[in-house]
Design an enzyme around this catalytic site. Structure first.
Site, PDB file in Angstrom:
ATOM      1  N   LYS A 174      93.940  11.184  36.105  1.00  0.00           N
ATOM      2  CA  LYS A 174      93.382  11.701  34.843  1.00  0.00           C
ATOM      3  C   LYS A 174      94.039  11.018  33.659  1.00  0.00           C
ATOM      4  O   LYS A 174      93.370  10.642  32.684  1.00  0.00           O
ATOM      5  CB  LYS A 174      93.614  13.217  34.747  1.00  0.00           C
TER       6      LYS A 174
ATOM      7  N   ARG B 239     103.131  20.926  39.107  1.00  0.00           N
ATOM      8  CA  ARG B 239     104.016  22.001  39.534  1.00  0.00           C
ATOM      9  C   ARG B 239     105.466  21.555  39.526  1.00  0.00           C
ATOM     10  O   ARG B 239     105.768  20.377  39.697  1.00  0.00           O
ATOM     11  CB  ARG B 239     103.618  22.478  40.940  1.00  0.00           C
TER      12      ARG B 239
ATOM     13  N   THR C 263      97.013  13.746  41.327  1.00  0.00           N
ATOM     14  CA  THR C 263      95.726  13.529  40.671  1.00  0.00           C
ATOM     15  C   THR C 263      95.887  13.503  39.153  1.00  0.00           C
ATOM     16  O   THR C 263      95.038  12.945  38.462  1.00  0.00           O
ATOM     17  CB  THR C 263      94.694  14.606  41.072  1.00  0.00           C
TER      18      THR C 263
HETATM   19  C1  NBG Z   1      98.776  18.633  46.983  1.00  0.00           C
HETATM   20  C2  NBG Z   1      99.672  17.388  46.935  1.00  0.00           C
HETATM   21  C3  NBG Z   1      99.199  16.414  45.857  1.00  0.00           C
HETATM   22  C4  NBG Z   1      97.721  16.124  46.051  1.00  0.00           C
HETATM   23  C5  NBG Z   1      96.936  17.417  46.115  1.00  0.00           C
HETATM   24  C6  NBG Z   1      95.473  17.190  46.382  1.00  0.00           C
HETATM   25  C7  NBG Z   1      99.205  20.744  48.151  1.00  0.00           C
HETATM   26  C8  NBG Z   1      99.556  21.403  49.427  1.00  0.00           C
HETATM   27  N1  NBG Z   1      99.155  19.424  48.143  1.00  0.00           N
HETATM   28  O1  NBG Z   1      99.933  15.222  45.938  1.00  0.00           O
HETATM   29  O2  NBG Z   1     100.995  17.785  46.688  1.00  0.00           O
HETATM   30  O3  NBG Z   1      97.246  15.319  45.018  1.00  0.00           O
HETATM   31  O4  NBG Z   1      97.424  18.244  47.143  1.00  0.00           O
HETATM   32  O5  NBG Z   1      95.291  16.442  47.526  1.00  0.00           O
HETATM   33  O6  NBG Z   1      98.987  21.411  47.170  1.00  0.00           O
END
Ligand code: NBG
Length: 809
Positions: A646, A535, A642
């Site tokens: 990957k 994002r 994540t």
């Molecule tokens: C997101 C974090 C990431 C993380 C993912 C899964 C939200 C609120 N948080 O860093 O920004 O990998 O969650 O845990 O979307």
């Protein structure tokens, strides 16, 4: 499962004909896909039924993963693969002169989440089923997923994502299991003849929650779990009360759209309605199960674990209390004991604006009974805490504060376990964000570093790499991911390294063709593919990446013979529609792309590709082709990440700050096998605390940096309105909240090291191999095993020789 090619071909033809009443030869891709999907679902259905029956018969403990977001990705390929049918299906279709790949592309990719949080939930569903654990998903069937992103003149435009247009073959509407969810109205408590205080409701808005169930297929272990997504409808018996379409809107809108914001939910009534709707329907359906099978209510924590994925489903706590007290007539103490032992909570972000707070007035009006319960939880909490810990801690941790309901506090107080998603993140929760709670309940806190499913992200997304690994170390790693470390033994093997380079090149060629097709840009597959996909958010610092590219561009312009390794900078990112600054960054990157990609002085040295509409399916195309994985968030801000995992598993080398799970990646692969730069989280904290940061000083004292920043406003980048100024202002005049300028020099230095290493293809391949071989600890199978052992207390329900088998890490 056993199906022969011949049988498949016959059944596929029949399936098609029964659905469309003409021959498959005349079918469109969508129709052929629908027929194929339904046939695969038929194959799944007996396992789905048997799995459910087995759980009930053995009365096993079940996990319910409550999440407002799931991002399952396309399911045809992964379902066929996990069933062990993919080869049969491919072969059968090719006998019919149909291409599996083409049909698979016709599947809609359900964008029922924003990003990492939703994708994690889906990786977890895959791992739960593959480990043979009884794991259920509980969420919302949004009619429109996250917006479809388009670029018009370099600007992001949001279009509705009507993913259900051609039907969804995987779901089953389950009219037998609907529930009623109540909103608003008046509530009062009255004593009944048994002396229980029971609530009376009047003038409530009653909404029917209809479940749509989707099978979650385990990897070769005959397990099929359930993902239940709820849809809001008018209760049949109340249909006559609705006279116009407009009157039905307040109900329909509850499950119409996913909120397009992954870190910043504005305090909107509809969002709160969605949360309660999902929570109430989910908890009701769990309790219904207990009633049906007559399980003593006090045994609930031995039979169910409810997981609260971020604060969004935190109303689980008062909803479970409500049902246990109002409907099951348990005492407050009994109900609290059950609730607290049943619930657990994961925090996914430290961004303050993402820690949900709802105005008390809104909560009271929308959910009057729930509010009463929250108030009582809060009162009891304060009563217990005040004498032991004093005023400061008590008020800082209370649920009700300054006119709002603090959902993180509700989640922590109502859960027996609280976890972060990477070691650093959990430390930050304990030492900063939830530090007072850590003092109250140190035993609740634990870390669970995120993971990804190798099945989707390696086996399926990167078949060539998978084949190479199989060839070298055998296939055991697919069932026991830790076996992947055996691949390390090949780090000096010329043949393996050459083949690895070939695999990457093939993947890059494929992506280069796709880039040509969708963006019309020609890129050289031999160039270094540098990838940042996530994002768009200022803390993730796509603009640091941008500044570096601009810097390279200016250097090449000044000296066209400058020795830069040809690079393709690849972006994929959606910005929340209301996040103006993030959208400005997109526009500047797109405009810079126009400039750079068309400048003959630059040639292949620099190309920029910003894909539209980044999501799971696009990630599957990009990741296998990546050489560099950009993980450049300001240290302390990214909870885990994540895509870093990957990309690593696909052999990209990580270029990273010491943030989130990057730190653990570094620990597993070794510092010499990735590129680290920038401030540490400790330094970030210090810099914030002593307020000494002066972005303008950096701007004025570093001529290269000045040059780059000035280029934002000098007209160098064509077709900008005020976007270049906006970036300049935030970075120089508003003191650069995310320390982009501070990290710039070390980022550029690290990027130069990347170039140097890439010149030595053999050494690059060796490091790439070591990354792949060190990626097993990030298998979601291990993550889930740890959740299961430490938090949920659930075990696998399959024999040890079936399916995924975890020996060690
Ligand atoms: C997101 C974090 C990431 C993380 C993912 C899964 C939200 C609120 N948080 O860093 O920004 O990998 O969650 O845990 O979307």
């Amino acid at each position: 499962m056993e199906v022969t090619v011949k049988q498949f071909v016959k059944e596929f033809k029949q399936q098609f004909q029964s659905m469309y009443a003409y021959s498959y030869e005349e079918g469109s891709n969508e129709q052929l896909y629908n027929a194929l999907g339904l046939l695969v679902k038929n194959y799944i259905s007996s396992y789905w039924k048997e799995t459910r029956e087995k759980y009930i018969k053995n009365s096993v403990k079940q996990v319910y993963y409550f999440s407002m977001e799931f991002l399952p990705g396309r399911q045809l390929r992964s379902n066929a693969y996990n069933l062990g049918l993919l080869d049969v299906v491919k072969e059968g279709l090719s006998e019919l002169e149909l291409s599996f790949d083409q049909l698979a592309e016709a599947e809609a990719d359900p964008a029922l989440g924003n990003g990492g949080l939703g994708r994690l939930a889906s990786c977890f569903m895959d791992s739960l089923a593959s480990l043979g654990m009884a794991g259920n998903g509980n969420g919302i069937r949004y009619q429109y997923g996250l917006f479809r992103q388009k670029f018009v003149d370099g600007y992001q435009v949001e279009l509705p994502e009507n993913w259900l247009r051609y039907r969804n073959v995987w779901e089953t509407r389950n009219d037998k299991s609907t529930c009623m969810v109540r909103f608003g109205g008046n509530v009062w408590l009255e004593e009944n003849h048994q002396g229980h205080l029971v609530p009376h409701y009047e003038n409530t808005l009653n909404v029917l929650a209809v479940p749509y169930d989707t099978p979650m297929v385990g990897y070769r272990n005959d397990t099929v779990n359930n993902l239940r997504l709820w849809s809001a409808e008018i209760p049949v018996e109340e249909e006559a009360n609705y006279h116009t379409i407009e009157e039905t809107e307040p109900i329909k809108e509850i499950t119409q759209v996913l909120y397009p914001d992954d870190s910043n939910y504005e305090g909107r009534l509809l969002r709160l309605k969605q949360e309660y709707f999902m929570v109430s329907a989910g908890v009701q359906s769990i309790i219904r199960h207990f009633r049906k099978y007559n399980v003593p209510r006090k045994n609930i924590p031995d039979k169910v674990a409810i997981h609260i994925n971020d604060t969004h489903p935190a109303l689980v706590v008062p909803e479970l209390m409500r049902i246990l007290i109002d409907e099951e007539h348990l005492s407050w103490e009994q109900a609290w004991e059950i609730t607290f032992k049943t619930c657990s909570y994961t925090n996914h972000t430290i961004l303050r604006e993402a820690l949900e707070k709802w105005p008390i007035d809104m909560m009271k009006e929308l959910l009057p009974r729930i509010y009463m319960i929250i108030e009582e939880i809060n009162n009891r909490f304060v009563e217990n805490t005040l004498p032991l810990y004093g005023e400061r801690i008590t008020w800082q941790t209370a649920i009700l504060q300054n006119g709002v309901v603090n959902m993180a506090h509700l989640a922590v107080i109502g859960s027996h376990s609280v976890n972060g998603v990477a070691k650093l993140h959990t430390d930050i929760l304990m030492n900063d964000v939830l530090k007072d709670f850590f003092e109250l309940y140190p035993e609740r806190f634990n870390n669970k570093t995120n993971g990804i499913t190798q099945r989707r992200w390696v086996h399926l997304a990167n078949p060539e790499l998978t084949k190479l690994i199989d060839e070298k170390i055998g296939e055991n790693w697919k069932l026991t991911p830790s076996e992947l470390k055996v691949f390390k033994g090949f780090e000096k093997d010329k043949d393996t390294l050459n083949k690895l380079t070939d695999v990457k090149l093939k993947n890059k060629k494929r992506l280069a063709d796709y880039i040509k097709e969708v963006k019309g840009i020609t890129v050289d597959p031999n160039a270094l593919f540098d990838v940042q996909i996530k994002r768009l958010h200022a803390y993730k610092r796509q603009h640091l990446n941008l500044l570096h590219i601009l810097h390279r561009y200016l250097e090449i312009k000044a000296d066209p013979s400058a020795d830069y390794v040809p690079r393709v900078f690849i972006f994929g990112a959606k910005a929340a529609p209301s996040y103006h600054y993030a959208k400005q960054i997109i526009k500047v990157i797109n405009s810079l792309a126009d400039l750079v990609n068309n400048d003959p002085d630059v040639g292949d040295k620099l190309k920029i590709v910003f894909f539209e509409n980044y999501g799971v399916s696009l990630a599957e195309k990009i990741i296998p082709a990546a050489d560099i994985s950009e993980q450049i968030s300001l240290a302390s801000m990214e909870a885990s990440g994540t895509s870093n995992m990957k990309l690593m598993a696909n052999g990209a080398l990580t270029l990273a700050t010491l943030d989130g799970a990057n730190i653990e990646i570094k620990d597993f692969v070794g510092e010499e096998n990735l590129f680290v730069f920038g401030l540490s989280s400790k330094e970030v904290y210090e810099l914030k605390a002593n307020q000494s940061y002066q972005a303008r000083e950096l701007y004025e004292s570093n001529p290269k940096l000045k040059n780059v920043l000035d280029a934002l406003t000098s007209g160098t980048i064509p077709n900008l309105q005020d976007e270049g100024y906006a970036l300049f202002d935030s970075l120089v005049n508003f003191n650069d909240e995310y320390f982009v300028l501070k990290d710039f020099a070390s980022y550029v230095e690290a990027q130069n090291k990347v170039d140097d290493l890439y010149k030595d293809q053999n050494e690059w391949a060796r490091k790439s191999l070591l990354n792949i071989a060190s990626s097993a600890p990030f298998s979601a199978d291990y993550t889930i095993q740890r959740y299961a052992d430490d938090i949920w207390k659930v075990r696998s329900c399959v024999e040890e020789d079936e399916g995924v088998h975890l020996v060690d890490e």
